[in-house]
Scaffold this active site. Structure first.
Site, PDB file in Angstrom:
ATOM      1  N   ARG A 264       0.799  -1.235   0.000  1.00 17.54           N
ATOM      2  CA  ARG A 264       0.000   0.000   0.000  1.00 17.54           C
ATOM      3  C   ARG A 264       0.827   1.278   0.000  1.00 17.54           C
ATOM      4  O   ARG A 264       0.305   2.366  -0.205  1.00 17.54           O
ATOM      5  CB  ARG A 264      -0.958  -0.009   1.204  1.00 17.54           C
ATOM      6  CG  ARG A 264      -2.214  -0.823   0.930  1.00 17.54           C
ATOM      7  CD  ARG A 264      -3.139  -0.820   2.111  1.00 17.54           C
ATOM      8  NE  ARG A 264      -2.672  -1.715   3.161  1.00 17.54           N
ATOM      9  CZ  ARG A 264      -3.095  -1.667   4.421  1.00 17.54           C
ATOM     10  NH1 ARG A 264      -3.965  -0.741   4.783  1.00 17.54           N
ATOM     11  NH2 ARG A 264      -2.639  -2.514   5.311  1.00 17.54           N
TER      12      ARG A 264
ATOM     13  N   ASP B  97       7.708  -1.905  11.079  1.00 14.94           N
ATOM     14  CA  ASP B  97       6.913  -0.772  10.581  1.00 14.94           C
ATOM     15  C   ASP B  97       6.069  -0.140  11.694  1.00 14.94           C
ATOM     16  O   ASP B  97       5.015   0.430  11.428  1.00 14.94           O
ATOM     17  CB  ASP B  97       6.027  -1.219   9.412  1.00 14.94           C
ATOM     18  CG  ASP B  97       5.063  -2.337   9.795  1.00 14.94           C
ATOM     19  OD1 ASP B  97       5.104  -2.787  10.948  1.00 14.94           O
ATOM     20  OD2 ASP B  97       4.268  -2.757   8.931  1.00 14.94           O
TER      21      ASP B  97
HETATM   22  C1  UD1 Z   1      -0.692  -9.329  12.456  1.00  8.94           C
HETATM   23  C2  UD1 Z   1      -1.314 -10.244  13.494  1.00  8.94           C
HETATM   24  C3  UD1 Z   1      -2.610  -9.601  13.999  1.00  8.94           C
HETATM   25  C4  UD1 Z   1      -2.351  -8.221  14.544  1.00  8.94           C
HETATM   26  C5  UD1 Z   1      -1.646  -7.380  13.498  1.00  8.94           C
HETATM   27  C6  UD1 Z   1      -1.240  -6.047  14.080  1.00  8.94           C
HETATM   28  C7  UD1 Z   1      -0.670 -12.460  12.791  1.00  8.94           C
HETATM   29  C8  UD1 Z   1      -1.121 -13.734  12.177  1.00  8.94           C
HETATM   30  N1  UD1 Z   1      -1.580 -11.517  12.891  1.00  8.94           N
HETATM   31  O1  UD1 Z   1      -1.562  -9.183  11.369  1.00  8.94           O
HETATM   32  O2  UD1 Z   1      -3.161 -10.420  15.026  1.00  8.94           O
HETATM   33  O3  UD1 Z   1      -3.573  -7.615  14.941  1.00  8.94           O
HETATM   34  O4  UD1 Z   1      -0.458  -8.042  13.042  1.00  8.94           O
HETATM   35  O5  UD1 Z   1      -0.724  -5.240  13.072  1.00  8.94           O
HETATM   36  O6  UD1 Z   1       0.449 -12.350  13.232  1.00  8.94           O
HETATM   37  N2  UD1 Z   1       5.802 -10.075   8.157  1.00  8.94           N
HETATM   38  C9  UD1 Z   1       6.917 -10.750   7.728  1.00  8.94           C
HETATM   39  N3  UD1 Z   1       6.775 -11.931   7.083  1.00  8.94           N
HETATM   40  C10 UD1 Z   1       5.554 -12.492   6.865  1.00  8.94           C
HETATM   41  C11 UD1 Z   1       4.419 -11.798   7.307  1.00  8.94           C
HETATM   42  C12 UD1 Z   1       4.570 -10.593   7.957  1.00  8.94           C
HETATM   43  O7  UD1 Z   1       8.034 -10.285   7.919  1.00  8.94           O
HETATM   44  O8  UD1 Z   1       5.523 -13.568   6.277  1.00  8.94           O
HETATM   45  C13 UD1 Z   1       5.962  -8.805   8.843  1.00  8.94           C
HETATM   46  C14 UD1 Z   1       5.430  -7.645   8.033  1.00  8.94           C
HETATM   47  O9  UD1 Z   1       6.458  -7.062   7.245  1.00  8.94           O
HETATM   48  C15 UD1 Z   1       4.949  -6.701   9.108  1.00  8.94           C
HETATM   49  C16 UD1 Z   1       4.556  -7.589  10.253  1.00  8.94           C
HETATM   50  O10 UD1 Z   1       5.203  -8.819  10.029  1.00  8.94           O
HETATM   51  O11 UD1 Z   1       5.951  -5.833   9.562  1.00  8.94           O
HETATM   52  C17 UD1 Z   1       3.066  -7.790  10.354  1.00  8.94           C
HETATM   53  O12 UD1 Z   1       2.572  -8.309   9.158  1.00  8.94           O
HETATM   54  P1  UD1 Z   1       1.106  -7.972   8.644  1.00  8.94           P
HETATM   55  O13 UD1 Z   1       0.861  -8.765   7.431  1.00  8.94           O
HETATM   56  O14 UD1 Z   1       0.937  -6.512   8.592  1.00  8.94           O
HETATM   57  O15 UD1 Z   1       0.224  -8.493   9.871  1.00  8.94           O
HETATM   58  P2  UD1 Z   1      -1.058  -9.386   9.856  1.00  8.94           P
HETATM   59  O16 UD1 Z   1      -0.643 -10.793   9.677  1.00  8.94           O
HETATM   60  O17 UD1 Z   1      -2.070  -8.825   8.981  1.00  8.94           O
HETATM   61 CA    CA Z   2      -0.165  -4.727   9.362  1.00  7.78          CA
END
Ligand code: UD1
Ligand code: CA
Length: 473
Positions: free
Chosen positions: A15, A107
């Site tokens: 985004r 982030d």
């Molecule tokens: C996650 C949480 C959710 C919480 C939210 C808060 C999980 C399954 N869910 O949501 O409960 O409310 O954060 O923001 O954990 N990232 C990686 N590798 C991956 C996936 C993510 O490095 O494979 C990193 C992203 O760059 C980011 C962070 O982890 O900095 C969170 O990832 P994002 O996809 O935003 O979180 P959600 O899974 O949607």
């Molecule tokens: Ca997020």
């Protein structure tokens, strides 16, 4: 407590609509990933492991240049298969570590040391502690599910939640402190049997809950705000800059209109200094005590020593301004300018790679480039160092106490000796001996009565034109 930190920063940040990795976008002047790393270091984490994927090399390079290569380890996550999968990549780097592991996102730059300390404290004697918050719109967040006694049972991701669960307004912020010997086995127990087919880190919470070993601390939405787009970036930037100016004010700096200033995180300003409105202080800038930086100045990677004074709309980059020196208004100190104590630089003066010794002055309309200028030198208005011949730059050297007359051109390479004088309008092409006067201009001559003669000539011309016009009628 013994701590390690894992930073999740492999995601693409779609985004942001950017070619640059999301975590390299700047908040108060710093790539946002620097903030959680700084916090991990402030909490004395023994190991800092950054899980990188998207643009890993660029992120690693940025972190190395800021903290040094040994300050952190990188775990690559080439495919983003969920937060649990991301932490799994960090496990080899944590092998042999037996304390608690802080898990943070790259982030979430507004995180505070205070919140992290509370989280660490809550994790004492527990397998997992996590941060929760209440939000008006919980869409997209993992919901905190509690039993009737209020004990945390599990986290349910939005996409997996029932309608009842979606009504819960307490959500998971995504920050954890987990006992290291629990983390490995807990991650091994994760499955992709969920709506997104990912390994959810959040599922370790239910595992700890069955052993009644989960604690939570609550936070304001602001300090755990994640940056997903440019609007959130701008908001975080503004909040962080607000914190920076507040900290400076608390430390004894007066700031006029702090909301109008752009002071980057890490800039140092000494007590009793005064910053005017619309000032930008950037990069590695260090300002001493009792300095005055007036309205509209832009200072980047510069040092101002105690009592230095920048008058309005002065631009300074990669330069040093000595104690008690006065610069501006409307002056431009370009990289490599080095002003000694009590130097005075006036309006519309530009300097570049120029050293001016103590007490020297260039008060108006001057260019000083590639110049070595001694102490107590007076540079007259309109002086120019002609430092560039179209191919190469050359140096001008001016000795102590010299007096450079107004409108002197110094054609470099050239040396003006100590206490020498250049006459106004002189083009200096040869070295000037110490104490000598250099004078190179056309000798003045005089034509007596010339003005009257010229006026009469003009009157005659006009009369002739009028006569011609009269005849033509
Ligand atoms: C996650 C949480 C959710 C919480 C939210 C808060 C999980 C399954 N869910 O949501 O409960 O409310 O954060 O923001 O954990 N990232 C990686 N590798 C991956 C996936 C993510 O490095 O494979 C990193 C992203 O760059 C980011 C962070 O982890 O900095 C969170 O990832 P994002 O996809 O935003 O979180 P959600 O899974 O949607
Ligand atoms: Ca997020």
């Amino acid at each position: 407590m013994k701590l390690a930190a894992v930073l999740l920063a492999a995601g693409k940040g779609t985004r942001m609509k950017s070619d640059r990795a999301k975590v390299l976008h700047r908040v108060a002047g710093r790539p946002m990933i620097e903030y959680p790393v700084m916090l991990a270091r402030a909490l004395e984490a023994e190991r800092v492991v950054c899980v990188l994927g998207h643009q890993a090399e660029a992120v690693q390079a940025a972190l190395s240049s800021r903290f040094g290569e040994g300050a952190f380890e990188v775990a690559l996550q080439t495919e983003q298969r969920g937060t649990g999968h991301a932490v799994l990549q960090a496990m080899p780097a944590l092998s042999g570590f037996d304390g608690h592991v802080l898990i943070l996102y790259g982030d979430v730059p507004l995180l505070t040391a205070g919140l992290l300390r509370r989280l660490v404290e809550a994790s004492r004697d527990r397998l997992v502690a996590l941060v929760t918050m209440r939000v008006a719109d919980p869409t997209g967040y993992g919901r905190i599910v509690r039993d009737t006694e209020g004990r945390l049972v599990k986290i349910v991701e939005h996409k997996d939640a029932t309608l009842d669960e979606r009504a819960i307004d307490e959500v998971n912020a995504g920050l954890y402190c987990v006992r290291a010997d629990f983390l490995g086995p807990a991650l091994a127990g994760l499955s992709t049997d969920n709506a997104q087919g990912e390994l959810y880190l959040t599922d370790i919470v239910a595992q700890a809950a069955t052993r009644e070993s989960v604690a939570s601390v609550s936070a304001s939405a602001e300090e755990v705000m994640g940056i997903n787009d440019r609007a959130e970036l701008a908001k975080a930037d503004s909040i962080m800059r607000g914190r920076v100016t507040l900290d400076l004010m608390k430390s004894g700096v007066t700031i006029h209109g702090p909301e109008t200033c752009f002071i980057e995180h890490g800039v140092v300003v000494g007590p009793d200094s005064e910053i005017g409105p619309l000032v930008q202080l950037r990069g590695a800038t260090r300002i001493g005590a009792g300095c005055l930086v007036e309205a509209g100045c832009i200072v980047t990677d510069a040092v101002l020593e105690d009592g230095a004074h920048l008058k309005p709309y002065t631009v300074v980059a990669e330069s040093r301004v000595g104690a008690g020196a006065h610069v501006g208004p409307f002056a431009h100190l370009r990289p490599g300018s080095d002003l000694g104590a009590d130097v005075k630089i006036g309006n519309f003066v530009e300097t570049k790679k120029a050293r001016l010794g103590k007490g020297s002055k260039a008060s108006h309309l001057t260019y000083l480039g590639d110049a070595e200028i001694g102490a107590d030198v007076n540079i007259g208005c309109g002086t120019i160092t002609c430092n560039y011949d179209g191919y190469q730059k050359h140096k001008t050297v001016i000795g102590d106490g010299a007096f450079i007359g107004s409108d002197t051109q110094l054609v470099a390479p050239v040396t003006v000796g100590a206490n020498a004088i250049t006459a106004s309008g002189t083009t200096v092409t040869q070295d000037v001996s110490p104490g000598a006067l250099a004078l190179a201009r056309v000798k003045q001559t005089e034509i007596p009565g010339y003005a009257d003669k010229r006026r009469r000539r003009e009157e005659a011309r006009r009369k002739e034109l009028a006569d011609k016009a009269g005849k033509a009628k």
